[in-house]
Design a protein around this motif. Sequence first.
Motif, mmCIF file in Angstrom:
data_model
loop_
_atom_site.group_PDB
_atom_site.id
_atom_site.type_symbol
_atom_site.label_atom_id
_atom_site.label_comp_id
_atom_site.label_asym_id
_atom_site.label_seq_id
_atom_site.Cartn_x
_atom_site.Cartn_y
_atom_site.Cartn_z
ATOM 1 N N PRO A 23 25.952 -6.872 30.225
ATOM 2 C CA PRO A 23 27.246 -7.544 30.378
ATOM 3 C C PRO A 23 28.089 -7.456 29.103
ATOM 4 O O PRO A 23 27.562 -7.527 27.991
ATOM 5 C CB PRO A 23 26.872 -9.004 30.650
ATOM 6 C CG PRO A 23 25.433 -9.006 30.990
ATOM 7 C CD PRO A 23 24.825 -7.788 30.378
ATOM 8 N N THR A 24 29.385 -7.291 29.271
ATOM 9 C CA THR A 24 30.295 -7.312 28.126
ATOM 10 C C THR A 24 30.784 -8.738 27.921
ATOM 11 O O THR A 24 30.965 -9.493 28.885
ATOM 12 C CB THR A 24 31.489 -6.365 28.349
ATOM 13 O OG1 THR A 24 32.151 -6.731 29.561
ATOM 14 C CG2 THR A 24 31.039 -4.926 28.437
ATOM 15 N N LEU A 31 26.009 -13.205 23.984
ATOM 16 C CA LEU A 31 25.071 -12.344 24.706
ATOM 17 C C LEU A 31 23.671 -12.736 24.268
ATOM 18 O O LEU A 31 23.375 -12.786 23.073
ATOM 19 C CB LEU A 31 25.322 -10.870 24.394
ATOM 20 C CG LEU A 31 24.423 -9.876 25.128
ATOM 21 C CD1 LEU A 31 24.755 -9.848 26.622
ATOM 22 C CD2 LEU A 31 24.561 -8.484 24.518
ATOM 23 N N GLU A 92 27.997 -16.834 38.062
ATOM 24 C CA GLU A 92 27.874 -15.677 37.169
ATOM 25 C C GLU A 92 26.491 -15.056 37.333
ATOM 26 O O GLU A 92 25.583 -15.680 37.863
ATOM 27 C CB GLU A 92 28.058 -16.117 35.713
ATOM 28 C CG GLU A 92 29.404 -16.718 35.408
ATOM 29 C CD GLU A 92 30.494 -15.675 35.250
ATOM 30 O OE1 GLU A 92 30.174 -14.500 34.975
ATOM 31 O OE2 GLU A 92 31.671 -16.036 35.390
ATOM 32 N N TRP A 93 26.329 -13.846 36.793
ATOM 33 C CA TRP A 93 25.002 -13.250 36.748
ATOM 34 C C TRP A 93 24.097 -14.134 35.918
ATOM 35 O O TRP A 93 24.502 -14.675 34.887
ATOM 36 C CB TRP A 93 25.066 -11.865 36.134
ATOM 37 C CG TRP A 93 25.367 -10.771 37.114
ATOM 38 C CD1 TRP A 93 25.754 -10.901 38.417
ATOM 39 C CD2 TRP A 93 25.304 -9.375 36.857
ATOM 40 N NE1 TRP A 93 25.923 -9.671 38.980
ATOM 41 C CE2 TRP A 93 25.653 -8.717 38.044
ATOM 42 C CE3 TRP A 93 24.980 -8.635 35.746
ATOM 43 C CZ2 TRP A 93 25.689 -7.334 38.142
ATOM 44 C CZ3 TRP A 93 25.015 -7.251 35.834
ATOM 45 C CH2 TRP A 93 25.372 -6.607 37.032
ATOM 46 N N THR A 100 21.775 -11.507 29.196
ATOM 47 C CA THR A 100 22.705 -12.300 29.992
ATOM 48 C C THR A 100 23.758 -12.873 29.060
ATOM 49 O O THR A 100 23.550 -12.968 27.852
ATOM 50 C CB THR A 100 21.962 -13.421 30.763
ATOM 51 O OG1 THR A 100 22.870 -14.077 31.628
ATOM 52 C CG2 THR A 100 21.338 -14.421 29.809
ATOM 53 N N ARG A 101 24.889 -13.204 29.616
ATOM 54 C CA ARG A 101 25.918 -13.826 28.788
ATOM 55 C C ARG A 101 26.085 -15.272 29.230
ATOM 56 O O ARG A 101 25.828 -15.616 30.388
ATOM 57 C CB ARG A 101 27.229 -13.062 28.859
ATOM 58 C CG ARG A 101 27.855 -13.058 30.209
ATOM 59 C CD ARG A 101 29.154 -12.276 30.203
ATOM 60 N NE ARG A 101 29.644 -12.250 31.584
ATOM 61 C CZ ARG A 101 30.419 -11.322 32.067
ATOM 62 N NH1 ARG A 101 30.829 -10.336 31.310
ATOM 63 N NH2 ARG A 101 30.817 -11.374 33.311
#
Length: 117
Positions: A23-24, A31, A92-93, A100-101
């Motif tokens: 993820p950005t 992060l 969110e993921w 993961t963020r």
Amino acid sequence: MKALLLHEPNTWQSMRLEDVKIPTLRAGEVLIEGEYAGLNPVDYKTATNGNPNWSYPHILGLDVAGTIKAVADDVTDLRIGDRVLYHGNWNEWGGYAEYTRAKAHMVVPIPDGVSTK
């Protein structure tokens, strides 16, 4: 990175590790390289019916402990290398992934005397 992917509702029993992009970061986020992720009942119960806010594939995992690997430019109270834990946003993921963020305000440091093992 490797992540455990849910491809559609009610398929959590057949999830498998797959490759996805790391993820950005967005403003206010960090992060985290995940070391531990809990199996929260919300994860598998919601995975059964899905969530209308999810796009698929989706990564479950609300409860995560790990190490910060990057911080957004506007995050000033957390540093790369900090050991942290958080309870994520289920839209969110999540944390069933190598990275993961998380929103920085949702992250808490793990005190030095506390083992994660």
